[in-house]
Design an enzyme around this catalytic site. Structure first.
Site, short mmCIF file in Angstrom:
data_model
loop_
_atom_site.label_atom_id
_atom_site.label_comp_id
_atom_site.label_asym_id
_atom_site.label_seq_id
_atom_site.Cartn_x
_atom_site.Cartn_y
_atom_site.Cartn_z
CG ASP A 1 -0.03 0.11 2.58
OD1 ASP A 1 0.73 -0.61 2.66
OD2 ASP A 1 -0.65 0.77 3.16
CD GLU B 1 4.09 0.80 7.04
OE1 GLU B 1 4.87 1.05 8.02
OE2 GLU B 1 3.95 1.49 5.98
#
Length: 379
Positions: A76, A135
């Protein structure tokens, strides 16, 4: 033998997926397509619900038995923002740099590790990739969900390298062996709303909040340790909820963050802020969220494996550091020794994020050296 993977090409294909947390946008398909031909058994699963989820996670495993070396990372990315000189999700190589959101943090790191694995035809022991799509966001359903998945299957790595960008001036100059803890708090002082011309009919919370802020700013936590810098508290935002020029607000809130070393725990910091705020302005409330505790990997074999590989590839003697922001090592340290090592971090989260093509390929070679050495003891 499977054809070796070019980490730059794979990084570009990962960057092309606009995987802004918590959207995966096909990025795990790209990674799986690269791993399956290399003999990895790929497990993908979703965790969490809206608005923080659902989040996609992956555990990919090759080999069996001990030792078990794991690489951890995320696919991400943060939103690109406005002002890029080109489309942030259309990867471009120019003047030796690969441009795109995630080039540094940390799609190129993931690609480099996959490329390293493509060079290792046969190996003893186990290699795994623990890859999350959560994250950069709240991290509620990412690495913690991966750890739960591993625990259910009684899988436990012996050591983990996280591919976060840690290098500062040259590739290999900094390895993170721990991180400070972090806690966010919202300190609210109540008041009574009223007209500014009739202050006796109101109770202005802003001067009280100013006293609270002054008291918090005066706190001294420690002088640091041999491994960590001193803990620090920073006020990050102020809010009254009022935009009118003639209203005394009904409450005032200060947002703050504390980065603390391993002399403290998050709950201790919250208790101290509450005590300090109440003394400065009785009735003050404090909401808090601990994002992670401080952690440190003690000196041991993992240090040596990583530093030896960096030295052999670059000639650099890396500096072992705990500086900077936190990482998912704050969760993974519960499993085994963990260090963070990756590309230069100068452009992470910035406009026109870019990684040097030569560095991406050199990182893949370093990761290959680390894995070979880590698994050699099983031979």
């Amino acid at each position: 033998m499977t054809r070796a993977i070019d980490p730059v090409d794979l990084a570009a294909r990962l960057i092309a997926c606009p995987s802004i947390t918590p959207r995966s946008a096909g990025v795990f398909d790209v990674l799986e397509d690269a791993l399956i031909p290399l003999g990895f058994e790929v497990h993908r699963f979703l965790a969490g619900t809206e608005p923080e989820g659902p989040v996609e996670n992956m555990v990919a495993i090759r080999g069996s038995g001990a030792p078990h070396f794991a690489f951890a990372g995320h696919l991400d990315v943060v939103p690109p923002g406005e002002g890029w000189r080109s489309d942030p999700f259309t990867p471009e190589i120019k003047d030796g740099l690969l441009y795109g959101r995630g080039a540094v943090d940390m799609k190129s790191g993931v690609a480099a590790f996959v490329a390293a694995c493509s060079e290792l035809a046969d190996h003893p022991g186990t290699i795994s990739l623990l890859i999350t799509g959560d994250e950069e966001g709240p991290a509620l359903y990412g690495t913690v969900s991966i750890m739960a998945w591993l625990a259910e299957r009684n899988i436990k790595p012996d050591m983990i390298v996280i591919g976060e960008p840690t290098s500062e001036i040259r590739l290999g100059d900094v390895v993170k062996i721990g991180r400070r803890g972090t806690v966010n708090m919202w300190v609210t002082v109540p008041g009574v709303q009223g007209h500014v011309a009739y202050p006796h009919r109101a109770d202005n919370p802003v001067p009280k909040l100013a006293r609270v802020i002054a008291a918090l700013d005066a706190l001294h936590f420690d002088h640091g340790t041999d491994a960590f810098q001193a803990s620090n508290l920073e006020i990050t935002a102020l809010e009254t909820g009022s935009r009118a020029t003639n209203i005394i607000p009904g409450s005032a809130t200060a947002q703050l963050n504390i980065r603390f070393n391993d002399l403290h725990r998050g709950a201790e910091m919250i208790a101290l802020v509450r005590k300090t705020a109440e003394a400065a302005a009785p009735g003050t409330t404090v909401e808090a969220k601990i994002s992670g505790e401080a952690f440190l990997t003690p000196p041991g074999p993992l240090y040596q494996l990583v530093t030896d590989a960096i030295r052999a590839e670059t000639g650099i003697e890396p500096r072992l550091s705990t500086s900077g922001g936190t990482s998912d090592g704050r969760f993974l340290i519960a499993l085994c020794p963990v260090v963070d090592f990756g590309l230069l971090n100068a452009t992470m989260h910035k406009l026109d994020e870019a990684a040097a093509v030569d560095d991406i390929r050199a990182l893949a070679r370093i990761y290959a050296r680390i894995v070979e050495a880590a698994l050699a003891s099983a031979g």
